[in-house]
Design a protein around this motif. Structure first.
Motif, PDB file in Angstrom:
ATOM      1  N   ALA A  64       0.810  -1.225   0.000  1.00 39.79           N
ATOM      2  CA  ALA A  64       0.000   0.000   0.000  1.00 39.79           C
ATOM      3  C   ALA A  64       0.837   1.266   0.000  1.00 39.79           C
ATOM      4  N   VAL A  65       1.746   1.395   0.970  1.00 38.98           N
ATOM      5  CA  VAL A  65       2.477   2.651   1.124  1.00 38.98           C
ATOM      6  C   VAL A  65       3.349   2.932  -0.085  1.00 38.98           C
ATOM      7  N   LEU A  70      -2.008   2.681  -6.482  1.00 38.64           N
ATOM      8  CA  LEU A  70      -3.133   3.143  -5.678  1.00 38.64           C
ATOM      9  C   LEU A  70      -3.274   4.663  -5.692  1.00 38.64           C
ATOM     10  N   ASN A 295      -9.562   8.478  -0.292  1.00 37.20           N
ATOM     11  CA  ASN A 295      -8.300   7.761  -0.430  1.00 37.20           C
ATOM     12  C   ASN A 295      -7.786   7.292   0.933  1.00 37.20           C
ATOM     13  N   PHE A 299      -7.011   3.344   1.968  1.00 31.18           N
ATOM     14  CA  PHE A 299      -5.715   2.886   2.468  1.00 31.18           C
ATOM     15  C   PHE A 299      -5.862   2.257   3.854  1.00 31.18           C
ATOM     16  N   VAL A 302      -7.206  -1.162   3.471  1.00 32.71           N
ATOM     17  CA  VAL A 302      -6.173  -2.045   2.917  1.00 32.71           C
ATOM     18  C   VAL A 302      -5.213  -2.496   4.011  1.00 32.71           C
TER      19      VAL A 302
END
Length: 460
Positions: A64-65, A70, A295, A299, A302
């Motif tokens: 993710a990061v 994304l 967003n 995140f 996720v």
């Protein structure tokens, strides 16, 4: 008892997740909290090692990061929200009404076509449903359309944005299944257009059989001369069509990544807002706030889902699911796939699409991936693309099925008091059936999903 609990901890974990979600707590907290709690319980029962928790941070960081894909999510949200506020949708519906006024059910068809076009420019279901309700429901009711057909058409058209690219759901699914966004975008186009076409056919047949519920529009509506007609097309129809070509064409042609295409689409949406004289600092701030909040929510979920799926699989969840399927007499790949599709559909009555994706797909994709689907699917990565888009088509119904269909709540908060929840429930039933028909068609003929990505080279 403790030995049984240690052997079935993953089953208890899944049951606990389901129960706590029904309590109404935020999804991100539930996923992450259940993962941490059952990881700690696994340590006490000696089926999970403390050192395994150290593997979670690198997974979250990498998935993710550090994931540039994304970043496309807030870009597409920005583009869709800006288009909603720029007046493009209102002008587009008026143009489509003129183009379809001679066809039985033409007004309802124009709403479906508009939902398809807006889906290819926004990908945001909530915005699409609210926007279509506000600008399409009053003229449909004024024209004598039945309330059930009106709300069913609007709700189904608004949910096309979750399937037709640039769908935010497909971006997240691509990241979850380690597939390219371009592959899923191309794979979803034909099923999305097919579903829209099925809606149009149903509306046409319904209007033909029951003209009193879908009367034709008056011939005097729209431009009276050819120059006026061409001016309307140039102003109302071509700008969103051009934006679709720019955004999706740049991805399919390999000229831009999804993130870059989302940025181009955002700029294009701002230009359209400027063209319609509705671009100002207040609108820009509101759109940026909406994109950033959405967003952040994505995140956070996720993060929690990564933690949950890691602990679930570490506790032997994959093996338990496989044994459960065998105990139910489900042995073949097709039986397993049908079971997953039915499960996803039933979960859609109670959970959001993101929750279903992040719970079901990491559990069943590894099981289905090793099953032989020849001669229908000849390679694993072809199967993954097919499976993911099947789930995406299925999940569209999650927005329409009660009691927690989000599109129904979006609509109920927008419709006049004369339209009750019973009207909405009755209106969406045939469209949910049509959605599931599309799922069945795409299962029987996988090439509906796989032909286009193979043709453009994504599955070479």
């Amino acid at each position: 008892m403790w030995d049984w609990l240690a052997d079935h901890l993953s089953v208890v974990m899944f049951a606990a997740l389901t129960f706590i979600m029904f309590c109404g707590y935020p999804v991100a907290y539930v996923l992450g909290g259940v993962g941490l709690g059952f990881g700690a319980l696994g340590i006490l029962l000696d089926v999970f090692q403390p050192v395994q928790f150290f593997n979670i941070i690198p997974r979250i960081w990498g998935q993710a990061v550090q994931n540039g894909v994304l970043i496309a999510v807030p870009m597409f949200i920005f583009m869709g929200t800006m288009l909603e506020r720029s007046g493009v949708a209102d002008e587009l519906l008026k143009a489509l009404q003129v183009l379809t006024r001679r066809i039985p059910g033409g007004l309802a068809m124009s709403v479906t076509i508009m939902g398809t076009i807006m889906a290819a420019t926004t990908g945001i279901v909530g915005a699409s449903v609210i926007m279509l309700t506000l600008i399409a429901l009053p003229p449909m009711l004024a024209a004598g359309y039945s309330k059930e057909l009106s709300v069913g058409t609007i709700a189904s058209a608004g949910t096309l944005g979750i399937l037709i690219p640039p769908s935010i759901m497909l971006v997240i699914m691509a990241d979850l299944m380690s597939l390219s966004v371009g592959t899923l975008f191309t794979a979803a186009i034909v099923p999305g257009v097919l579903m829209s076409l099925i809606f149009l056919i149903y509306i046409g047949i319904f209007a033909f059989l029951r003209p009193q519920s879908a009367p034709p529009l008056h011939e005097d509506i729209g431009p009276k001369t050819t120059p006026e007609f061409l001016r309307m097309i140039f102003k109302s129809f071509l700008p969103p069509a051009f934006l679709i070509v720019v955004v999706l064409g740049s991805i399919f042609g390999g000229f831009a990544t999804p993130t870059e295409a989302g940025g181009m689409g955002s700029i294009g949406a701002m230009l359209l807002a400027w063209w319609n004289k509705r671009l100002n600092w207040k609108t820009i701030r509101e759109v940026i706030d909406s994109a950033a909040l959405t967003n952040g929510l994505v995140f956070f979920i996720v993060f929690g889902a990564t933690l949950f799926s890691y602990v679930f699989r570490a506790l032997g969840g994959d093996d338990v699911v496989a044994e459960l399927l065998k105990a139910m007499g489900i042995n073949t790949g097709w039986e397993t796939l049908i079971f997953v599709m039915v499960l996803v559909f039933l979960m859609g009555f109670f959970f959001d699409w993101l929750e279903i994706c992040l719970i079901v797909m990491p559990i069943f994709a590894p099981i289905l991936k090793v099953i032989d689907f020849e001669p229908h699917i000849d390679e694993n990565r072809h199967f993954l693309a097919w499976f993911v888009v099947l789930v995406a088509v299925n999940l569209q119904s999650a927005f329409l099925t009660p009691p927690f269909g989000f599109a129904l709540f979006y609509m109920k908060g927008t419709v006049p008091p004369s339209v009750t929840m019973q009207h909405i429930y009755r209106g969406i039933i045939p469209f949910v059936a049509l959605q599931m028909t599309t799922v069945a068609v795409c299962m029987i003929w996988p090439e509906i999903i796989l032909w286009l990505p193979r043709y453009v080279g994504f599955l070479d």
